[in-house]
Design a protein around this motif. Structure first.
Motif, PDB file in Angstrom:
ATOM      1  N   ALA A   1       0.841  -1.211   0.000  1.00  0.00           N
ATOM      2  CA  ALA A   1       0.000   0.000   0.000  1.00  0.00           C
ATOM      3  C   ALA A   1       0.871   1.253   0.000  1.00  0.00           C
ATOM      4  CB  ALA A   1      -0.938  -0.008   1.204  1.00  0.00           C
ATOM      5  N   VAL A   2       1.939   1.245   0.781  1.00  0.00           N
ATOM      6  CA  VAL A   2       2.856   2.389   0.814  1.00  0.00           C
ATOM      7  C   VAL A   2       3.488   2.571  -0.562  1.00  0.00           C
ATOM      8  CG1 VAL A   2       5.063   3.200   1.749  1.00  0.00           C
ATOM      9  CG2 VAL A   2       3.335   2.263   3.284  1.00  0.00           C
ATOM     10  N   TYR A   3       3.939   1.488  -1.177  1.00  0.00           N
ATOM     11  CA  TYR A   3       4.551   1.576  -2.500  1.00  0.00           C
ATOM     12  C   TYR A   3       3.558   2.133  -3.521  1.00  0.00           C
ATOM     13  CZ  TYR A   3       6.693   0.422  -6.918  1.00  0.00           C
ATOM     14  OH  TYR A   3       7.205   0.516  -8.186  1.00  0.00           O
ATOM     15  N   ALA A   4       2.307   1.640  -3.481  1.00  0.00           N
ATOM     16  CA  ALA A   4       1.296   2.103  -4.427  1.00  0.00           C
ATOM     17  C   ALA A   4       1.043   3.600  -4.259  1.00  0.00           C
ATOM     18  CB  ALA A   4       0.004   1.317  -4.251  1.00  0.00           C
ATOM     19  N   SER A   5       0.978   4.061  -3.025  1.00  0.00           N
ATOM     20  CA  SER A   5       0.759   5.474  -2.754  1.00  0.00           C
ATOM     21  C   SER A   5       1.933   6.307  -3.264  1.00  0.00           C
ATOM     22  CB  SER A   5       0.579   5.689  -1.254  1.00  0.00           C
ATOM     23  OG  SER A   5       0.545   7.058  -0.949  1.00  0.00           O
ATOM     24  N   GLU A   6       3.146   5.853  -3.015  1.00  0.00           N
ATOM     25  CA  GLU A   6       4.329   6.577  -3.482  1.00  0.00           C
ATOM     26  C   GLU A   6       4.424   6.559  -4.997  1.00  0.00           C
ATOM     27  OE1 GLU A   6       7.482   4.725  -1.311  1.00  0.00           O
ATOM     28  OE2 GLU A   6       7.017   5.830   0.526  1.00  0.00           O
ATOM     29  N   LYS A   7       4.037   5.440  -5.609  1.00  0.00           N
ATOM     30  CA  LYS A   7       4.064   5.352  -7.068  1.00  0.00           C
ATOM     31  C   LYS A   7       3.097   6.367  -7.675  1.00  0.00           C
ATOM     32  CE  LYS A   7       3.503   2.170 -10.970  1.00  0.00           C
ATOM     33  NZ  LYS A   7       3.114   3.227 -11.856  1.00  0.00           N
ATOM     34  N   TYR A   8       1.916   6.487  -7.091  1.00  0.00           N
ATOM     35  CA  TYR A   8       0.951   7.468  -7.572  1.00  0.00           C
ATOM     36  C   TYR A   8       1.557   8.875  -7.510  1.00  0.00           C
ATOM     37  CZ  TYR A   8      -3.094  10.544  -7.750  1.00  0.00           C
ATOM     38  OH  TYR A   8      -3.955  11.550  -8.087  1.00  0.00           O
ATOM     39  N   LYS A   9       2.208   9.191  -6.385  1.00  0.00           N
ATOM     40  CA  LYS A   9       2.822  10.508  -6.228  1.00  0.00           C
ATOM     41  C   LYS A   9       3.923  10.721  -7.269  1.00  0.00           C
ATOM     42  CE  LYS A   9       1.958  10.720  -1.289  1.00  0.00           C
ATOM     43  NZ  LYS A   9       2.594  10.650   0.041  1.00  0.00           N
ATOM     44  N   ARG A  10       4.743   9.690  -7.497  1.00  0.00           N
ATOM     45  CA  ARG A  10       5.814   9.798  -8.499  1.00  0.00           C
ATOM     46  C   ARG A  10       5.236  10.006  -9.895  1.00  0.00           C
ATOM     47  NH1 ARG A  10       7.724   5.481  -5.536  1.00  0.00           N
ATOM     48  NH2 ARG A  10       7.031   4.019  -7.125  1.00  0.00           N
ATOM     49  N   ASP A  11       4.204   9.234 -10.209  1.00  0.00           N
ATOM     50  CA  ASP A  11       3.585   9.342 -11.534  1.00  0.00           C
ATOM     51  C   ASP A  11       2.983  10.725 -11.744  1.00  0.00           C
ATOM     52  OD1 ASP A  11       4.328   6.725 -11.988  1.00  0.00           O
ATOM     53  OD2 ASP A  11       2.301   5.902 -11.744  1.00  0.00           O
ATOM     54  N   ARG A  12       2.312  11.255 -10.725  1.00  0.00           N
ATOM     55  CA  ARG A  12       1.704  12.575 -10.836  1.00  0.00           C
ATOM     56  C   ARG A  12       2.785  13.650 -10.971  1.00  0.00           C
ATOM     57  NH1 ARG A  12      -2.733  13.571 -12.632  1.00  0.00           N
ATOM     58  NH2 ARG A  12      -3.042  15.372 -11.319  1.00  0.00           N
ATOM     59  N   ALA A  13       3.855  13.520 -10.183  1.00  0.00           N
ATOM     60  CA  ALA A  13       4.929  14.519 -10.231  1.00  0.00           C
ATOM     61  C   ALA A  13       5.594  14.538 -11.600  1.00  0.00           C
ATOM     62  CB  ALA A  13       5.947  14.232  -9.139  1.00  0.00           C
ATOM     63  N   SER A  14       5.777  13.361 -12.201  1.00  0.00           N
ATOM     64  CA  SER A  14       6.434  13.318 -13.501  1.00  0.00           C
ATOM     65  C   SER A  14       5.532  13.806 -14.625  1.00  0.00           C
ATOM     66  CB  SER A  14       6.951  11.909 -13.796  1.00  0.00           C
ATOM     67  OG  SER A  14       5.866  11.023 -13.972  1.00  0.00           O
ATOM     68  N   ALA A  15       4.221  13.874 -14.374  1.00  0.00           N
ATOM     69  CA  ALA A  15       3.287  14.334 -15.397  1.00  0.00           C
ATOM     70  C   ALA A  15       3.318  15.856 -15.562  1.00  0.00           C
ATOM     71  CB  ALA A  15       1.864  13.891 -15.043  1.00  0.00           C
ATOM     72  N   TYR A  16       3.869  16.540 -14.563  1.00  0.00           N
ATOM     73  CA  TYR A  16       3.906  17.998 -14.602  1.00  0.00           C
ATOM     74  C   TYR A  16       5.350  18.479 -14.489  1.00  0.00           C
ATOM     75  CZ  TYR A  16      -1.044  17.472 -13.719  1.00  0.00           C
ATOM     76  OH  TYR A  16      -2.352  17.112 -13.817  1.00  0.00           O
TER      77      TYR A  16
END
Length: 66
Positions: free
Chosen positions: A48-63
């Motif tokens: 769950a922690v990894y999934a949450s961090e992955k979401y944050k990484r993906d969002r950050a790289s989108a902008y």
């Protein structure tokens, strides 16, 4: 996906043990061996922690940075 090794090291940092197939051979004299349910719960928590961090990484790289 988190595995048993990662979960045990998260629960019991620096613990001494071997994993032989599916069996855990506990060698540590100063820490108690985690139960199967503790290991399973830690795997779920770490995933769950990894999934949450992955979401944050993906969002950050989108902008791009301003």
């Amino acid at each position: 996906m988190t595995n048993k090794l990662q979960a045990i090291l998260s629960l019991k940092p620096g613990a001494e043990f071997n994993i032989e197939g599916e069996k855990i051979v506990w060698l540590d004299k100063s820490q108690t061996e985690p139960t199967t349910s503790e290991i399973d719960a830690e795997i779920i928590r770490l995933d769950a922690v990894y999934a949450s961090e992955k979401y944050k990484r993906d969002r950050a790289s989108a902008y791009p940075r301003l």
